[in-house]
Design an enzyme around this catalytic site. Structure first.
Site, mmCIF file in Angstrom:
data_model
loop_
_atom_site.group_PDB
_atom_site.id
_atom_site.type_symbol
_atom_site.label_atom_id
_atom_site.label_comp_id
_atom_site.label_asym_id
_atom_site.label_seq_id
_atom_site.Cartn_x
_atom_site.Cartn_y
_atom_site.Cartn_z
ATOM 1 N N HIS A 79 0.836 -1.202 0.000
ATOM 2 C CA HIS A 79 0.000 0.000 0.000
ATOM 3 C C HIS A 79 0.874 1.256 0.000
ATOM 4 C CE1 HIS A 79 -3.605 -2.356 1.903
ATOM 5 N NE2 HIS A 79 -3.409 -2.640 0.628
HETATM 6 C C1 LIG Z 1 0.482 -7.225 -4.996
HETATM 7 C C2 LIG Z 1 -0.491 -6.131 -4.606
HETATM 8 C C3 LIG Z 1 -1.714 -6.463 -4.047
HETATM 9 C C4 LIG Z 1 -2.614 -5.462 -3.677
HETATM 10 N N1 LIG Z 1 -3.837 -5.816 -3.163
HETATM 11 C C5 LIG Z 1 -4.728 -4.853 -2.859
HETATM 12 C C6 LIG Z 1 -6.036 -5.190 -2.404
HETATM 13 O O1 LIG Z 1 -6.394 -6.361 -2.288
HETATM 14 N N2 LIG Z 1 -6.891 -4.176 -2.096
HETATM 15 C C7 LIG Z 1 -6.532 -2.862 -2.204
HETATM 16 O O2 LIG Z 1 -7.351 -1.986 -1.905
HETATM 17 N N3 LIG Z 1 -5.300 -2.519 -2.632
HETATM 18 C C8 LIG Z 1 -4.403 -3.475 -2.973
HETATM 19 N N4 LIG Z 1 -3.159 -3.131 -3.426
HETATM 20 C C9 LIG Z 1 -2.806 -1.703 -3.482
HETATM 21 C C10 LIG Z 1 -3.403 -1.007 -4.693
HETATM 22 O O3 LIG Z 1 -3.256 -1.837 -5.832
HETATM 23 C C11 LIG Z 1 -2.662 0.319 -4.906
HETATM 24 O O4 LIG Z 1 -2.724 1.106 -3.732
HETATM 25 C C12 LIG Z 1 -3.264 1.117 -6.065
HETATM 26 O O5 LIG Z 1 -3.330 0.352 -7.250
HETATM 27 C C13 LIG Z 1 -2.409 2.337 -6.320
HETATM 28 O O6 LIG Z 1 -3.002 3.056 -7.372
HETATM 29 P P1 LIG Z 1 -2.178 4.157 -8.143
HETATM 30 O O7 LIG Z 1 -3.075 4.723 -9.169
HETATM 31 O O8 LIG Z 1 -1.519 5.060 -7.173
HETATM 32 O O9 LIG Z 1 -0.970 3.380 -8.867
HETATM 33 P P2 LIG Z 1 -0.969 2.059 -9.750
HETATM 34 O O10 LIG Z 1 -2.218 1.274 -9.601
HETATM 35 O O11 LIG Z 1 0.341 1.394 -9.442
HETATM 36 O O12 LIG Z 1 -0.953 2.613 -11.247
HETATM 37 C C14 LIG Z 1 0.196 3.170 -11.809
HETATM 38 C C15 LIG Z 1 0.250 2.768 -13.264
HETATM 39 O O13 LIG Z 1 1.269 3.505 -13.909
HETATM 40 C C16 LIG Z 1 2.035 2.630 -14.726
HETATM 41 N N5 LIG Z 1 3.387 3.205 -14.824
HETATM 42 C C17 LIG Z 1 4.322 3.310 -13.858
HETATM 43 N N6 LIG Z 1 5.418 3.919 -14.333
HETATM 44 C C18 LIG Z 1 5.155 4.223 -15.621
HETATM 45 C C19 LIG Z 1 5.906 4.865 -16.643
HETATM 46 N N7 LIG Z 1 7.141 5.331 -16.431
HETATM 47 N N8 LIG Z 1 5.332 5.003 -17.861
HETATM 48 C C20 LIG Z 1 4.063 4.536 -18.101
HETATM 49 N N9 LIG Z 1 3.313 3.931 -17.162
HETATM 50 C C21 LIG Z 1 3.863 3.775 -15.944
HETATM 51 C C22 LIG Z 1 2.004 1.295 -13.995
HETATM 52 O O14 LIG Z 1 2.266 0.240 -14.900
HETATM 53 C C23 LIG Z 1 0.579 1.287 -13.471
HETATM 54 O O15 LIG Z 1 -0.309 0.761 -14.421
HETATM 55 C C24 LIG Z 1 -2.260 -4.107 -3.841
HETATM 56 C C25 LIG Z 1 -1.031 -3.771 -4.415
HETATM 57 C C26 LIG Z 1 -0.160 -4.774 -4.809
HETATM 58 C C27 LIG Z 1 1.156 -4.389 -5.457
#
Ligand SMILES: Cc1cc2nc3c(=O)[nH]c(=O)nc-3n(C[C@H](O)[C@H](O)[C@H](O)COP(=O)(O)OP(=O)(O)OC[C@H]3O[C@@H](n4cnc5c(N)ncnc54)[C@H](O)[C@@H]3O)c2cc1C
Length: 374
Positions: free
Chosen positions: A298
């Site tokens: 997280h």
């Molecule tokens: C293994 C795992 C299990 C999880 N399980 C849960 C759960 O059960 N329930 C829950 O609520 N949360 C869970 N989480 C946490 C949740 O997934 C994250 O908090 C949430 O997805 C974060 O969202 P975000 O938009 O900040 O980033 P992300 O979802 O990480 O999105 C960022 C995106 O940007 C892309 N990206 C990164 N760098 C670049 C770049 N340089 N160029 C182009 N694209 C790029 C990545 O590929 C990704 O698609 C889990 C996380 C993980 C890793």
């Protein structure tokens, strides 16, 4: 589908320790400060539903939407204090995409600060040391890293019980410190052993389940730094986990509660024994905490919203000092949400779409955009 027997027994065992049961983990349970329930899971039968399924798949054929896979953003192009596009690596070549209106960075709490720093947005001294031209001094970029660091207790099954569904079907929130105003511990159950490499080396039973106790309100703060100005170099991740002594105290109390729950009669037909902390660590829970700690995955808060000197975005998700640059991901939280982080990140995306629609189309900011991609 009917939850796993361990999930049902866990809710009952928690009740026996004074943690009330709820129908679901939202709203009332979080407000109550303490509660246990079967978890909400986004699933369609046996298949998890992703955010991509909900937001993008239904609109894939829109003319104004282009999705490029295998494309890695390297840096934001900034001209005269204004974000004008992004440089993207694809098929071994760098392409420049110009943005007429707005660059929205949504690359997550690790990569968002990384891209900002490579674009010259970050701590001035650090950027100069790395030889990156400074576009905007924002010392908070990459700071304030938080996670629900967690400590799985492991219980061996009397008889093998294969995991099902998403393998984790019960949630517990509780308040163990008298000074906490909301839950300071979040727990989930894993229908299989979850452990750190250090604990794995000590011999984990093959058929076991885990009660994963995490710090819901961690006080320790980590940071993300660049190793060099080279985009392909790995970053430096300084977690600083358990650097605040209060986190150690809360973690110990959380593991003690895990053991108490695991010893309840509701679980006696399922548990053969407590494998970890177990007899090895029972007199030294601090060693167990330090050896068993694993992330909850997280990681958030590395480009926080706020008004102090470490804030990176304002209340409209705009990066301070750079025009036309919005951040819409989990990096903008000032502090980590108490529970799972996926849904709060979706709320940030929804809010970003409201703000951008209002700015670009002149619509009222309260316009609902549910179901639309930002
Ligand atoms: C293994 C795992 C299990 C999880 N399980 C849960 C759960 O059960 N329930 C829950 O609520 N949360 C869970 N989480 C946490 C949740 O997934 C994250 O908090 C949430 O997805 C974060 O969202 P975000 O938009 O900040 O980033 P992300 O979802 O990480 O999105 C960022 C995106 O940007 C892309 N990206 C990164 N760098 C670049 C770049 N340089 N160029 C182009 N694209 C790029 C990545 O590929 C990704 O698609 C889990 C996380 C993980 C890793």
């Amino acid at each position: 589908a009917q939850p796993h027997p361990v999930a049902l027994a866990l809710v009952e065992a928690a009740r026996a320790t004074g943690i009330p049961s709820f129908d679901n983990p939202n709203g009332r349970m979080m407000e109550a400060g303490s509660g246990a329930s079967i978890s909400d899971v986004r699933a369609d039968g046996q298949r998890r539903i992703t955010i991509f399924d909900s937001y993008l798949r239904p609109v894939l054929n829109r003319e104004n939407l282009t999705i490029l896979t295998g494309a890695s953003v390297q840096r934001i192009v900034i001209e005269n204090g204004r974000a004008t596009g992004v440089d993207v690596l694809r098929n071994g070549e760098v392409h420049r995409f110009n943005a007429s209106e707005q660059v929205v960075l949504s690359t997550g709490s690790i990569n968002t600060p990384r891209i900002l720093m490579h674009s010259g947005i970050g701590d001035e001294r650090e950027l100069k040391r790395l030889g990156i031209p400074v576009m905007q001094h924002l010392p908070g970029v990459g700071e304030n890293l938080q996670d629900h660091l967690c400590f799985p207790s492991i219980f061996e099954f009397r008889e093998e019980m294969p995991p099902r569904g998403n393998g984790s079907e019960a949630t517990i929130y509780t308040k163990l410190r008298s000074e906490s105003r909301s839950p300071d511990v979040v727990m989930c159950q894993g229908e299989f052993p979850i452990c750190s490499p250090e604990i794995a080396q000590q011999g984990v039973p093959q058929h076991a389940w885990s009660l994963v106790a995490g710090l819901a309100r961690p006080r320790s703060r980590g940071r993300i730094r660049l190793r060099s100005a080279h985009i392909q170099d790995n970053i430096i991740l300084q977690l600083n986990s358990l650097s605040d002594a209060e986190d150690v105290k809360t973690a110990k109390a959380a593991v003690e509660l895990s053991r108490e729950i695991g010893a309840q009669s509701a679980l006696s037909e399922i548990n053969k024994r407590e494998a970890f902390p177990g007899s090895v660590f029972v007199d030294d829970l601090e060693s167990f905490i330090r050896q068993s700690a694993v992330p909850f995955w997280h990681q958030t808060c590395t480009a926080k919203m706020g008004r102090d000197e470490l804030s990176v975005v304002d209340g409209k998700l705009k990066v301070y000092g750079v025009e036309n640059l919005t951040i819409a991901d989990g990096s903008v939280f000032p502090r980590i949400p108490t529970g799972n982080t996926m849904a709060p990140c979706v709320v940030v995306g929804e809010r970003a779409s409201q703000i951008l629609r209002a700015e670009l189309l002149g619509e009222n900011q309260r316009t609902s955009t549910v179901g639309n991609a930002a």
